[in-house]
Scaffold this motif. Structure first.
Motif, PDB file in Angstrom:
ATOM      1  N   PHE A 157      -8.918   1.207   8.001  1.00 21.65           N
ATOM      2  CA  PHE A 157      -9.139   0.013   8.818  1.00 21.65           C
ATOM      3  C   PHE A 157      -7.853  -0.796   8.942  1.00 21.65           C
ATOM      4  N   TYR A 158      -7.150  -1.004   7.829  1.00 17.70           N
ATOM      5  CA  TYR A 158      -5.927  -1.796   7.899  1.00 17.70           C
ATOM      6  C   TYR A 158      -4.846  -1.052   8.677  1.00 17.70           C
ATOM      7  N   ALA A 159      -4.771   0.275   8.486  1.00 19.71           N
ATOM      8  CA  ALA A 159      -3.756   1.054   9.193  1.00 19.71           C
ATOM      9  C   ALA A 159      -3.976   1.033  10.698  1.00 19.71           C
ATOM     10  N   ALA A 160      -5.210   0.761  11.124  1.00 20.16           N
ATOM     11  CA  ALA A 160      -5.491   0.668  12.559  1.00 20.16           C
ATOM     12  C   ALA A 160      -4.748  -0.508  13.179  1.00 20.16           C
ATOM     13  N   PHE A 161      -4.433  -1.536  12.380  1.00 18.29           N
ATOM     14  CA  PHE A 161      -3.616  -2.657  12.868  1.00 18.29           C
ATOM     15  C   PHE A 161      -2.142  -2.255  12.839  1.00 18.29           C
ATOM     16  N   THR A 162      -1.672  -1.935  11.650  1.00 14.31           N
ATOM     17  CA  THR A 162      -0.287  -1.484  11.467  1.00 14.31           C
ATOM     18  C   THR A 162      -0.184  -0.869  10.072  1.00 14.31           C
ATOM     19  N   PRO A 163       0.279   0.366   9.951  1.00 12.42           N
ATOM     20  CA  PRO A 163       0.233   1.054   8.652  1.00 12.42           C
ATOM     21  C   PRO A 163       1.301   0.625   7.659  1.00 12.42           C
ATOM     22  N   PHE A 164       2.480   0.217   8.113  1.00 10.56           N
ATOM     23  CA  PHE A 164       3.589  -0.034   7.186  1.00 10.56           C
ATOM     24  C   PHE A 164       3.262  -1.051   6.087  1.00 10.56           C
ATOM     25  N   PRO A 165       2.590  -2.195   6.394  1.00  8.83           N
ATOM     26  CA  PRO A 165       2.325  -3.179   5.332  1.00  8.83           C
ATOM     27  C   PRO A 165       1.522  -2.632   4.161  1.00  8.83           C
ATOM     28  N   ILE A 166       0.815  -1.520   4.342  1.00 13.82           N
ATOM     29  CA  ILE A 166       0.066  -0.952   3.224  1.00 13.82           C
ATOM     30  C   ILE A 166       1.012  -0.625   2.079  1.00 13.82           C
ATOM     31  N   LEU A 167       2.209  -0.139   2.386  1.00 21.51           N
ATOM     32  CA  LEU A 167       3.192   0.159   1.340  1.00 21.51           C
ATOM     33  C   LEU A 167       3.607  -1.119   0.619  1.00 21.51           C
ATOM     34  N   ILE A 168       3.762  -2.195   1.365  1.00 18.60           N
ATOM     35  CA  ILE A 168       4.112  -3.483   0.755  1.00 18.60           C
ATOM     36  C   ILE A 168       2.998  -3.947  -0.164  1.00 18.60           C
ATOM     37  N   PHE A 169       1.761  -3.830   0.311  1.00 16.24           N
ATOM     38  CA  PHE A 169       0.622  -4.229  -0.511  1.00 16.24           C
ATOM     39  C   PHE A 169       0.511  -3.369  -1.767  1.00 16.24           C
ATOM     40  N   LEU A 170       0.801  -2.073  -1.652  1.00 19.93           N
ATOM     41  CA  LEU A 170       0.748  -1.195  -2.815  1.00 19.93           C
ATOM     42  C   LEU A 170       1.735  -1.651  -3.886  1.00 19.93           C
ATOM     43  N   VAL A 171       2.929  -2.052  -3.460  1.00 22.58           N
ATOM     44  CA  VAL A 171       3.919  -2.559  -4.417  1.00 22.58           C
ATOM     45  C   VAL A 171       3.407  -3.843  -5.073  1.00 22.58           C
ATOM     46  N   GLY A 172       2.842  -4.751  -4.248  1.00 27.17           N
ATOM     47  CA  GLY A 172       2.321  -6.007  -4.784  1.00 27.17           C
ATOM     48  C   GLY A 172       1.187  -5.789  -5.765  1.00 27.17           C
ATOM     49  N   VAL A 173       0.270  -4.890  -5.440  1.00 32.61           N
ATOM     50  CA  VAL A 173      -0.856  -4.615  -6.341  1.00 32.61           C
ATOM     51  C   VAL A 173      -0.348  -3.974  -7.628  1.00 32.61           C
ATOM     52  N   THR A 174       0.651  -3.104  -7.533  1.00 35.23           N
ATOM     53  CA  THR A 174       1.196  -2.461  -8.742  1.00 35.23           C
ATOM     54  C   THR A 174       1.766  -3.496  -9.696  1.00 35.23           C
ATOM     55  N   VAL A 175       2.544  -4.443  -9.160  1.00 28.63           N
ATOM     56  CA  VAL A 175       3.102  -5.510 -10.009  1.00 28.63           C
ATOM     57  C   VAL A 175       1.976  -6.320 -10.635  1.00 28.63           C
ATOM     58  N   ASP A 176       0.992  -6.729  -9.838  1.00 25.67           N
ATOM     59  CA  ASP A 176      -0.122  -7.519 -10.362  1.00 25.67           C
ATOM     60  C   ASP A 176      -0.903  -6.750 -11.424  1.00 25.67           C
ATOM     61  N   HIS A 177      -1.131  -5.466 -11.163  1.00 32.68           N
ATOM     62  CA  HIS A 177      -1.942  -4.688 -12.101  1.00 32.68           C
ATOM     63  C   HIS A 177      -1.233  -4.529 -13.445  1.00 32.68           C
ATOM     64  N   LEU A 178       0.071  -4.305 -13.401  1.00 34.02           N
ATOM     65  CA  LEU A 178       0.830  -4.211 -14.651  1.00 34.02           C
ATOM     66  C   LEU A 178       0.786  -5.538 -15.407  1.00 34.02           C
ATOM     67  N   PHE A 204      -6.763   0.523 -11.410  1.00 36.19           N
ATOM     68  CA  PHE A 204      -5.864   0.230 -10.297  1.00 36.19           C
ATOM     69  C   PHE A 204      -6.579   0.411  -8.967  1.00 36.19           C
ATOM     70  N   ILE A 205      -7.418   1.431  -8.871  1.00 29.25           N
ATOM     71  CA  ILE A 205      -8.162   1.686  -7.638  1.00 29.25           C
ATOM     72  C   ILE A 205      -9.086   0.513  -7.330  1.00 29.25           C
ATOM     73  N   GLU A 206      -9.768  -0.005  -8.343  1.00 28.15           N
ATOM     74  CA  GLU A 206     -10.657  -1.158  -8.145  1.00 28.15           C
ATOM     75  C   GLU A 206      -9.852  -2.388  -7.746  1.00 28.15           C
TER      76      GLU A 206
END
Length: 471
Positions: free
Chosen positions: A40-61, A152-154
């Motif tokens: 659903f998010y990639a239908a808008f624009t896929p690139f920010p997903i990579l940014i969000f993945l980095v942000g979630v990784t930092v938060d999760h750690l 991390f998935i949750e």
């Protein structure tokens, strides 16, 4: 893929079928929701997903580190890293260009050069909602109000869950993440109520908000000098209702779609234009943002527990920053500051005369009229392209130029409907939803088809993006 589009309807039906086919098994159902959310998010624009993945990784750690840390200092350092990381993400994509332009205008007269080329960073859709929800989780873990035991998935699904990722509501971990491991259920009655809520949201957005926007608001705000003073005033009122029905319509659809998957989202609006003072207005408007600002900014600043001058400072700080959250433009700071001044005046009045236990009807009516007037007038700044344009709009409103011919009967009808459906008791919606649920399934289907045809007939304009999509 906007949530009021046919494509979104097909998407939700497909995800719904897959989800409930595997809902008894944890990983398959979580996998369906995560893949659907990423798609659903990639239908808008896929690139920010990579940014969000980095942000979630930092938060999760940081979250996992806080769970293991024995020292309070370490826990505080980790939550600080998470908050700074998220705010840096927001500042970099949303406010860097605004700061560059501000420095350019301030330093240019002194001969000091600033980078002349714009940064041209494309802000990810829904970034503000993503960041605020991310901060709420890590801070709640630090405060020991949320569990750090989620995977991390949750964590990723919590932040990108597709019904709300674009424009909220801002959902706390206690309202969503804790339910991921519970086997969901959906009764026919709950499903019927969810469909009714979605239908209400579509009517709000496609019939009322879009007709008001295309039929009056857009042309008048584009060239106020071509319209009479009364027409500008009506356009400002129409925009006030357009914004409400646009955003509350999105919230209704998000709440309804989440309910189809067994999740309960918090309410985001409570008839805000019936507020008797500006403080009450903010307790009714965009509730998930108002409560977030209260819990994660106002109270940490001291809230009401400090001296009266400090309370007023806290109110102003929260409203200015809350205004800037809406957009990278100083006019949003001005909009927030005016509301902050109004809140401070209201608070000082309460301190001096106290809160009346049972105010009479004249006082209630005067309070509602005053509050609504403040909201309408400040909405001009919110809607205008810049402060100069807002000034031109105000000037035209007060010019006394006669005429009202450009307000069409359809717009008058939608304004009347907007006022009526905003003012009716919430019980009417509850009773209507109950009646819908008690209908036989074929009758319900017929009602939805007729509703769809009616929307197509009344909404004479192409579906427009949500106003809050830009935030």
């Amino acid at each position: 893929m906007l949530s009021h589009s046919v494509q979104y309807l097909v998407f939700v039906i497909a995800v719904f079928a897959l989800y409930w086919a595997v809902h008894r098994h944890y990983w398959p159902r979580i996998g369906v929701l995560l893949v659907a959310s990423l798609f659903f998010y990639a239908a808008f624009t896929p690139f920010p997903i990579l940014i969000f993945l980095v942000g979630v990784t930092v938060d999760h750690l940081c979250v996992k580190g806080m769970a293991r840390a024995q020292s309070q200092g370490v826990r505080k350092a980790l939550v600080t890293v998470s908050v700074v990381s998220n705010l840096s993400l927001l500042a970099g994509f949303k406010y860097l260009e605004m700061l560059r332009q501000s420095l350019l205008s301030l330093l240019a007269p002194w001969g000091i050069e600033v980078r002349a080329e714009p940064f041209n960073l494309l802000m990810p859709v829904g970034l503000s909602f993503f960041v605020f929800q991310a901060i709420s989780y890590t801070v709640d873990v630090y405060r020991q109000k949320a569990s750090a035991e989620h995977s991390f998935i949750e964590h990723l699904l919590y932040l990108l869950f597709f019904p709300r990722v674009v424009s909220g509501p801002i959902v706390r971990a206690s309202e969503l993440m804790v339910h991921f491991r519970q086997t969901p259920s959906l009764t026919p009655e709950a499903g019927g109520h969810a469909l009714f809520r979605i239908a209400v949201g579509l009517v709000k957005k496609l019939v009322i908000a879009d007709v008001l926007g295309a039929g009056l608001v857009d042309p008048v705000f584009a060239a106020p000098e071509k319209y009479a003073s009364a027409e500008c005033i009506v356009a400002a009122v129409a925009y006030t209702f357009e914004l409400y029905y646009d955003f509350s319509g999105y919230s209704d659809i998000a709440i309804g779609v989440a309910a189809l998957f067994g999740f309960k989202f918090p309410e985001n609006f409570n008839r805000p234009y019936l507020a008797k003072n500006i403080g009450e207005f903010w307790n009714r408007w965009h509730l998930s943002l108002s409560t977030w600002l209260r819990d994660y900014l106002y109270r940490p600043l001291g809230g009401n527990r400090v001296s009266k001058p400090r309370v007023l400072f806290n109110l102003m700080t929260v409203m200015v920053l809350g205004g800037l959250w809406h957009g990278a433009d100083w006019r949003f700071a001005v909009w927030g500051a005016v509301h902050g001044v109004a809140l401070c005046v209201s608070r000082c009045w309460e301190w001096s005369v106290g809160k009346p236990e049972s105010p009479g009807i004249p006082r209630v009516a005067l309070g509602m009229l005053t509050t609504f007037t403040i909201v309408v007038l400040t909405r001009v700044v919110f809607r205008a392209a810049d402060m100069a344009h807002a000034g031109e709009f105000y000037e035209r409103m007060m010019a006394g130029v006669p005429g009202i011919a450009n307000v069409s009967p359809l717009v008058w009808g939608m304004l009347a409907a907007a006022v009526f459906f905003h003012a009716v008791p919430m019980k009417l919606y509850t009773v209507s939803s109950d009646l819908f649920v008690r209908m036989p399934v074929p009758v319900r289907a017929a009602v939805l088809v007729v509703l769809g045809l009616g929307i197509r007939h009344l909404s004479a304009v192409e579906a427009r993006p949500y106003v809050y999509l830009q935030f």
